[in-house]
Design an enzyme around this catalytic site. Structure first.
Site, PDB file in Angstrom:
ATOM      1  CD  GLU A 116      -1.119  -2.384   2.414  1.00 54.87           C
ATOM      2  OE1 GLU A 116      -1.818  -2.812   2.933  1.00 54.87           O
ATOM      3  OE2 GLU A 116       0.074  -2.513   2.290  1.00 54.87           O
TER       4      GLU A 116
ATOM      5  CB  CYS B 219      -0.415   0.206   5.235  1.00 55.70           C
ATOM      6  SG  CYS B 219       1.063  -0.467   4.878  1.00 55.70           S
TER       7      CYS B 219
ATOM      8  CB  CYS C 144      -0.274  -3.356   8.850  1.00 56.52           C
ATOM      9  SG  CYS C 144       0.857  -2.044   8.162  1.00 56.52           S
TER      10      CYS C 144
END
Length: 151
Positions: free
Chosen positions: A81, A110, A107
């Site tokens: 990402e 990100c 996560c």
């Protein structure tokens, strides 16, 4: 002839991008789209010019027995990402108002960048175990869905 949906089309691209991953533990791909136009792709791997985990045959998080969803700062890789958002920035393209297609849900590290980049929708192939990310996602107002692959 039946055409595939936009979600299927762009998730297929994210899955293809994941095949470029250099991570030993998890191969993730991401695609950023706005108005059904591809803006950028990304996959997880070491920063440009640095050795990848697959080249070193080493993963610090794996060696330390760190479970998925924890201690992201010890990961050598830039996540998919982040790489896709960085590609937008490098090329002077705004991803504000865009959709992120990603093979695993983001996560928390990100997701913070996704929120700041102004992405308004995330379509994920599967869930990643990160409780803080789930909380941030709820609070962010970003539209989120897990992609159900059509057979």
């Amino acid at each position: 002839m039946a055409r595939i949906s936009w979600d299927e089309y762009f998730m297929s691209m994210a899955e293809l991008a994941s095949k470029r991953s250099t991570c030993i533990r998890r191969q993730v791909g991401a695609v950023i789209v706005k108005d059904n136009q591809l803006l950028a792709t990304g996959y997880n791997g070491a920063p440009k010019g640095l050795p990848n985990c697959c080249d070193l045959n080493s993963c610090l998080r794996q060696e330390l027995g760190i479970p998925s969803g924890e201690r992201h700062e010890l990961c050598r890789a830039v996540h998919a990402e982040n790489n896709a958002i960085t590609q937008c920035a490098v090329n002077g393209v705004s991803c504000k108002g865009g959709t992120l297609y990603v093979t695993d849900s983001p996560c928390n590290m990100c997701l913070k960048q996704i929120i700041n980049a102004g992405i308004v929708r995330i379509v994920a192939g599967k869930m990643y175990p990160d409780k803080l990310s789930e909380e941030l996602l709820r609070d962010s107002g970003i539209q989120f869905e897990v992609y159900e692959k059509k057979d």
